[in-house]
Design a protein around this motif. Structure first.
Motif, PDB file in Angstrom:
ATOM      1  N   LYS A 128      -8.407  -4.199  -2.763  1.00  0.00           N
ATOM      2  CA  LYS A 128      -7.144  -4.770  -3.019  1.00  0.00           C
ATOM      3  C   LYS A 128      -7.205  -6.497  -3.047  1.00  0.00           C
ATOM      4  O   LYS A 128      -6.641  -6.880  -4.117  1.00  0.00           O
ATOM      5  N   LYS A 175       0.796  -1.057  -0.062  1.00  0.00           N
ATOM      6  CA  LYS A 175      -0.139  -0.058   0.047  1.00  0.00           C
ATOM      7  C   LYS A 175       0.918   1.142   0.087  1.00  0.00           C
ATOM      8  O   LYS A 175       0.734   2.175  -0.804  1.00  0.00           O
ATOM      9  N   PHE A 177      -3.413  -0.072 -10.145  1.00  0.00           N
ATOM     10  CA  PHE A 177      -3.871   0.918  -9.274  1.00  0.00           C
ATOM     11  C   PHE A 177      -3.715   2.344  -9.685  1.00  0.00           C
ATOM     12  O   PHE A 177      -4.362   3.084  -9.758  1.00  0.00           O
ATOM     13  N   TYR A 191      -8.582   1.340  -2.068  1.00  0.00           N
ATOM     14  CA  TYR A 191      -7.497   0.177  -2.195  1.00  0.00           C
ATOM     15  C   TYR A 191      -7.827  -0.736  -0.997  1.00  0.00           C
ATOM     16  O   TYR A 191      -7.729  -2.002  -1.037  1.00  0.00           O
TER      17      TYR A 191
END
Lengths: 276, 184
Positions: free
Chosen positions: B33, A65, B58, B29
């Motif tokens: 994800k 992330k 993304f 996200y």
């Protein structure tokens, strides 16, 4: 077109999976516009495929992330703007500094004047700020309305383009259904493709009906009325039911019936009529 | 869960995404994800390569979110299609496809115990059971088309069945997947 057969063929599933050629895809997209029941079926298929994808879900590593977000830039002003809206930005007005003199009275007068000026300026700025806030809210809601209007127009345009392409074909016949009560602007139009035997009806010039009533289209075959389905006043373009004798029809009529339609037409409630 | 609620939430989310709001992208996200990575890792291996692809996908979503058209379908479907198309292009442009062609179908069956999913609020364990309950021939067709991007003609050749059978089996498989949504 028999939509049940079309659905059963599995072509919508292949469309959803993205495995059709671009030619076939265009064909499916045109049919989706014409037949709402196909769109409903497609929505369900897509939900099924979403479930299929969800069933395979798997977590990526937690470090990913930060790695991804470090490569993206964001509008940092979004939060600051919110803060500005809450706290009014009040610039301090200029205050004249008077050196302390034996003449205290003059100094007090100056201070009082400065305080009053400050008070008025703050009040004015606060007032102006709240005006700006409501203007921003107005603009935001206007933008939202425009977005919706734009999306609606896009749908209408696609259906109009399809209609235009259809009516330009030499095999498409146009039949005007005129008002029984002589109203000039009350009319419906039928487009009949004699090759595919598809019939479309355009009813958006008919008056709105109460919720418990609908318009019903009839084909007159050898004097016998045949049901061609029910429509609402505001539908722009609708496909009518088909049956083998349809191409022998001599006339078409639209009556007002109970919601869902009747088995035979209520003749005194006929609104428009047109002979071939 | 009512349809209206989901719709409002989704339009709000999309509006914030278009504004390039960081919180909205974090929400996107965090929630998607696992779903997207699940699809990618079935199409691209090893997992390190799949994570690189999730990153590319993304970023692609970040740049192309304006192209999402809510009138054509849900955000989730759009995200999945962006992801699948990216992977299919990548597979076709490399020799990945040949390797995938030789993989046995058993290898494609997900490992139930090894994967954890907390993103999308549906019962994914139930879903996985459902997918595993598909007839093997039906599952192979969906997997070939969904994860490997084969056309109906290619699937017909690989599985040595008529074109019409490809369609009817695809339909039967998806009908089964849909049964989950028919019960409230």
């Amino acid at each position: 077109m028999n939509t049940n057969e079309y659905i059963a063929s599995g072509v919508l599933e292949l469309y959803a999976l993205g495995t059709l050629s671009s030619e076939e895809m265009k064909e499916v997209e045109a049919n989706l516009l014409l037949y709402p029941e196909l769109q409903e079926e497609l929505d369900q298929i897509l939900l099924g495929l979403e479930a299929f994808a969800t069933a395979h879900a798997k977590e990526p590593s937690p470090a990913l992330k930060d790695k991804i977000f470090s490569k993206l830039s964001f509008d940092e002003n979004i939060q600051k703007q919110d803060a500005l809206e809450i706290e009014a930005p009040i610039p301090a007005p200029e205050v004249k500094i008077i050196p302390l003199q034996p003449n205290y009275l003059a100094a007090v007068r100056w201070l009082a004047a400065a305080c009053i000026a400050l008070l008025f300026t703050s009040g004015f700025l606060l007032f102006q700020n709240s005006n700006y806030k409501s203007t921003i809210n107005d603009l935001a809601s206007q933008l939202e309305t425009k977005d919706k209007e734009y999306a609606d127009l896009k749908v209408k345009l696609t259906s109009s383009e399809y209609l235009l392409a259809e009516v330009q074909k030499p095999e498409t016949h146009k039949i005007l259904l005129n008002s029984k009560s002589g109203k000039v602007d009350e009319l419906a139009v039928i487009f009949m493709n004699v090759k595919t035997e598809d019939v479309m009806v355009y009813t958006n010039q008919l008056a709105s009906l109460p919720a418990n009533e609908q318009y019903q289209l009839w084909a007159m075959v050898d004097g016998k009325p045949m049901d061609m389905g029910v429509f609402d006043a505001n539908d722009s373009l609708q496909s009518a039911k088909k049956f083998p004798e349809l191409m022998q029809a001599q006339a078409f009529a639209i009556t007002v019936e109970q919601k869902g339609g009747s088995a035979s037409p209520t003749m005194d409630k006929m609104v428009v009529f047109g002979a071939i | 869960m009512t349809v209206t609620e989901t719709y409002t939430e989704e339009t709000q989310l999309v509006a914030s995404l278009i504004k390039k709001d960081k919180a909205a992208f974090e929400y996107l996200y965090d929630n998607y994800k696992a779903a997207l990575f699940g699809v990618i890792s079935r199409m691209i291996q090893p997992d390190e390569a799949a994570e690189d692809v999730l990153q590319d996908v993304f970023i692609k979503i970040y740049h192309n979110i304006e192209k999402f058209d809510a009138s054509k379908g849900r955000l989730y479907t759009w995200l999945l299609n962006v992801t699948r198309n990216y992977c299919i292009d990548k597979i076709r442009s490399s020799d990945q496809k040949n390797q995938n062609k030789n993989r046995s179908i058993d290898y494609l069956v997900p490992d139930i115990n090894n994967q954890l999913f907390t993103g999308i609020s549906v019962d994914h364990i139930g879903l996985r059971k459902l997918v595993n309950s598909l007839v093997p021939e039906q599952r192979e067709i969906i997997e070939r088309m969904y994860f490997e991007g084969y056309t109906q003609t290619e699937v017909a050749e690989i599985m040595n069945i008529p074109l019409g059978t490809v369609k009817t089996r695809a339909r039967a498989a998806i009908l089964k997947l849909r049964t989950l949504f028919d019960t409230p």
